[in-house]
Design a protein around this motif. Structure first.
Motif, PDB file in Angstrom:
ATOM      1  N   ILE A   9       1.163  -2.574  10.077  1.00 31.05           N
ATOM      2  CA  ILE A   9       1.189  -1.563   9.007  1.00 31.05           C
ATOM      3  C   ILE A   9       1.275  -0.167   9.625  1.00 31.05           C
ATOM      4  O   ILE A   9       2.112   0.653   9.223  1.00 31.05           O
ATOM      5  CB  ILE A   9      -0.060  -1.725   8.116  1.00 31.05           C
ATOM      6  CG1 ILE A   9       0.136  -2.946   7.210  1.00 31.05           C
ATOM      7  CG2 ILE A   9      -0.339  -0.468   7.307  1.00 31.05           C
ATOM      8  CD1 ILE A   9      -1.029  -3.262   6.300  1.00 31.05           C
ATOM      9  N   ALA A  10       0.443   0.108  10.621  1.00 23.87           N
ATOM     10  CA  ALA A  10       0.431   1.451  11.232  1.00 23.87           C
ATOM     11  C   ALA A  10       1.784   1.777  11.849  1.00 23.87           C
ATOM     12  O   ALA A  10       2.301   2.899  11.701  1.00 23.87           O
ATOM     13  CB  ALA A  10      -0.662   1.527  12.290  1.00 23.87           C
ATOM     14  N   SER A  11       2.393   0.782  12.493  1.00 23.13           N
ATOM     15  CA  SER A  11       3.684   1.029  13.142  1.00 23.13           C
ATOM     16  C   SER A  11       4.781   1.267  12.098  1.00 23.13           C
ATOM     17  O   SER A  11       5.643   2.131  12.267  1.00 23.13           O
ATOM     18  CB  SER A  11       4.011  -0.163  14.048  1.00 23.13           C
ATOM     19  OG  SER A  11       5.352  -0.168  14.372  1.00 23.13           O
ATOM     20  N   VAL A  43      -2.429   2.517  -1.129  1.00 19.88           N
ATOM     21  CA  VAL A  43      -2.490   3.205   0.170  1.00 19.88           C
ATOM     22  C   VAL A  43      -3.833   2.930   0.860  1.00 19.88           C
ATOM     23  O   VAL A  43      -3.894   2.813   2.083  1.00 19.88           O
ATOM     24  CB  VAL A  43      -2.222   4.719  -0.014  1.00 19.88           C
ATOM     25  CG1 VAL A  43      -2.484   5.480   1.269  1.00 19.88           C
ATOM     26  CG2 VAL A  43      -0.789   4.953  -0.472  1.00 19.88           C
ATOM     27  N   THR A  44      -4.892   2.798   0.091  1.00 19.45           N
ATOM     28  CA  THR A  44      -6.209   2.508   0.686  1.00 19.45           C
ATOM     29  C   THR A  44      -6.144   1.210   1.502  1.00 19.45           C
ATOM     30  O   THR A  44      -6.713   1.118   2.595  1.00 19.45           O
ATOM     31  CB  THR A  44      -7.274   2.373  -0.431  1.00 19.45           C
ATOM     32  OG1 THR A  44      -7.166   3.508  -1.261  1.00 19.45           O
ATOM     33  CG2 THR A  44      -8.673   2.282   0.135  1.00 19.45           C
ATOM     34  N   TYR A  45      -5.424   0.225   0.966  1.00 21.34           N
ATOM     35  CA  TYR A  45      -5.279  -1.048   1.703  1.00 21.34           C
ATOM     36  C   TYR A  45      -4.623  -0.791   3.061  1.00 21.34           C
ATOM     37  O   TYR A  45      -5.062  -1.305   4.095  1.00 21.34           O
ATOM     38  CB  TYR A  45      -4.435  -2.014   0.855  1.00 21.34           C
ATOM     39  CG  TYR A  45      -4.101  -3.319   1.555  1.00 21.34           C
ATOM     40  CD1 TYR A  45      -4.929  -4.440   1.435  1.00 21.34           C
ATOM     41  CD2 TYR A  45      -2.948  -3.439   2.339  1.00 21.34           C
ATOM     42  CE1 TYR A  45      -4.625  -5.633   2.084  1.00 21.34           C
ATOM     43  CE2 TYR A  45      -2.638  -4.629   2.993  1.00 21.34           C
ATOM     44  CZ  TYR A  45      -3.480  -5.721   2.859  1.00 21.34           C
ATOM     45  OH  TYR A  45      -3.175  -6.897   3.496  1.00 21.34           O
ATOM     46  N   THR A  48      -7.006   0.721   5.432  1.00 30.04           N
ATOM     47  CA  THR A  48      -8.091  -0.194   5.806  1.00 30.04           C
ATOM     48  C   THR A  48      -7.624  -1.232   6.833  1.00 30.04           C
ATOM     49  O   THR A  48      -8.397  -1.670   7.676  1.00 30.04           O
ATOM     50  CB  THR A  48      -8.626  -0.922   4.540  1.00 30.04           C
ATOM     51  OG1 THR A  48      -8.857   0.050   3.530  1.00 30.04           O
ATOM     52  CG2 THR A  48      -9.923  -1.671   4.825  1.00 30.04           C
ATOM     53  N   TRP A  49      -6.345  -1.637   6.736  1.00 36.48           N
ATOM     54  CA  TRP A  49      -5.825  -2.709   7.589  1.00 36.48           C
ATOM     55  C   TRP A  49      -4.623  -2.251   8.427  1.00 36.48           C
ATOM     56  O   TRP A  49      -3.550  -2.856   8.366  1.00 36.48           O
ATOM     57  CB  TRP A  49      -5.402  -3.918   6.720  1.00 36.48           C
ATOM     58  CG  TRP A  49      -6.490  -4.412   5.824  1.00 36.48           C
ATOM     59  CD1 TRP A  49      -6.597  -4.221   4.485  1.00 36.48           C
ATOM     60  CD2 TRP A  49      -7.637  -5.182   6.212  1.00 36.48           C
ATOM     61  NE1 TRP A  49      -7.735  -4.804   3.989  1.00 36.48           N
ATOM     62  CE2 TRP A  49      -8.402  -5.418   5.045  1.00 36.48           C
ATOM     63  CE3 TRP A  49      -8.113  -5.679   7.435  1.00 36.48           C
ATOM     64  CZ2 TRP A  49      -9.603  -6.133   5.058  1.00 36.48           C
ATOM     65  CZ3 TRP A  49      -9.304  -6.409   7.431  1.00 36.48           C
ATOM     66  CH2 TRP A  49     -10.029  -6.622   6.255  1.00 36.48           C
TER      67      TRP A  49
END
Ligand code: SAM
Length: 297
Positions: A9-11, A43-45, A48-49
């Protein structure tokens, strides 16, 4: 080109942010919103992950959404939704994406009727207050007022049938179905016997030669929601002329208009015999709305 090799997700967010950095002032947020939409999460998900790996299919969907955004399509049209007055409104290319500055019109009406109400209930519970929203689009203004003042009798019209259906759908989703939403070319379908305490409008007011029409999100919005003849003043003038027949004594007419149009709008209203004509500023400190009172002789 984005890379899907076991993408976290971050990438994905980072790759999207880079892809959008030339186009959007809010590239990271746009990237987050599009990824959340692709994953059917919020977006919170994502926050969080960040390490969670997304599937190849999810990555392809994200890439398709990014491509639309890279081509300039507004986030609200891609997501099909925009928040106005904290209400989630469905949007479509049939009408304008509601703008934060338009909330000032809503605030102004609430202030007017709260101030004048002597029962100390803020006027919000008065069943006698009747309002009309001309050119309702998504229903933004009328639904915001309906959410604040459930007892008010509100009509909202638009000449674009698709916009009318969208506003009706928004009213249903928000359980604000007491607002009467129907098709009308300004006042054409409104009985002259009807009298309103206020008439409010964010009409088309941009001059057809304005360069802004060829820039940014505005390119994707329908010209019928944006552009007016007579250097942008035609609809304001038409509404101001006709509204005199539909306002109660001491009723209010309120317009949103361009940030350089206040003086001319005030003159139009004064020439038509309106009283207490005054303009108010938007969040950027520009004169953005003008209000007037109609006194019957
Ligand atoms: C600037 S948009 C405002 C939409 C919405 N009220 C808002 O503030 O987000 C103007 C709206 O006026 C509608 N409109 C344009 N000409 C009209 C007319 N002659 N009669 C009724 N509505 C009209 C357009 O379809 C559009 O939805």
């Amino acid at each position: 080109m984005l890379s899907s090799q076991t993408c976290s997700i971050a990438s994905a967010i980072e790759q999207g942010t880079i892809a959008l950095s030339q186009l959007s002032d809010s590239a990271k947020l746009d990237s987050q919103l599009l990824l959340a939409f692709a994953l059917v999460k919020n977006v919170t998900y994502l926050l969080t992950w960040p390490e969670k790996v997304i599937t190849a299919t999810q990555f392809i969907v994200f890439q398709q959404l990014l491509t639309r955004r890279v081509n300039g399509e507004p986030i609200a049209y891609i997501l099909g939704e925009k928040e106005f007055w904290s209400l989630p409104l469905k949007v479509s290319s049939a009408t304008l994406i509601p703008r934060p500055d338009t909330e000032i019109l809503v605030e102004q009406v609430l202030t007017l009727f709260t101030y004048h109400d002597k029962s100390n209930t803020g006027g919000k519970n008065s069943q006698n207050i009747r309002g009309l929203d001309l050119g309702t689009g998504t229903g933004a203004i009328a639904l915001a007022l309906a959410s604040e003042c459930p007892c008010w009798q509100l009509d909202a019209v638009d000449f674009n049938q698709e916009a009318v259906e969208l506003a009706q759908q928004n009213a249903k989703n928000l359980k604000l179905t007491h607002v009467k939403i129907y098709q009308s070319d300004w006042f054409s379908q409104i009985d002259a016997i009807e009298k309103f305490d206020f008439i409010i409008s964010n009409p088309p007011y941009i001059d057809g030669t304005d360069q802004h029409l060829t820039q940014g999100d505005v390119r994707f919005e329908p010209k019928s929601a944006l552009v007016a003849d007579e250097k942008g003043f035609k609809d304001i003038r038409l509404i101001a002329e006709q509204a005199r027949k539909y306002l109660k004594n001491n009723g209010y007419l309120l317009f949103e208009h361009g940030f350089e149009q206040a003086e001319k709008v005030r003159q139009i209203l004064i020439d038509l015999g309106y009283d207490q004509v005054q303009s108010f500023k938007d969040y950027a400190n520009n004169d953005r709305i003008t209000q007037a009172t109609w006194l019957m002789n």
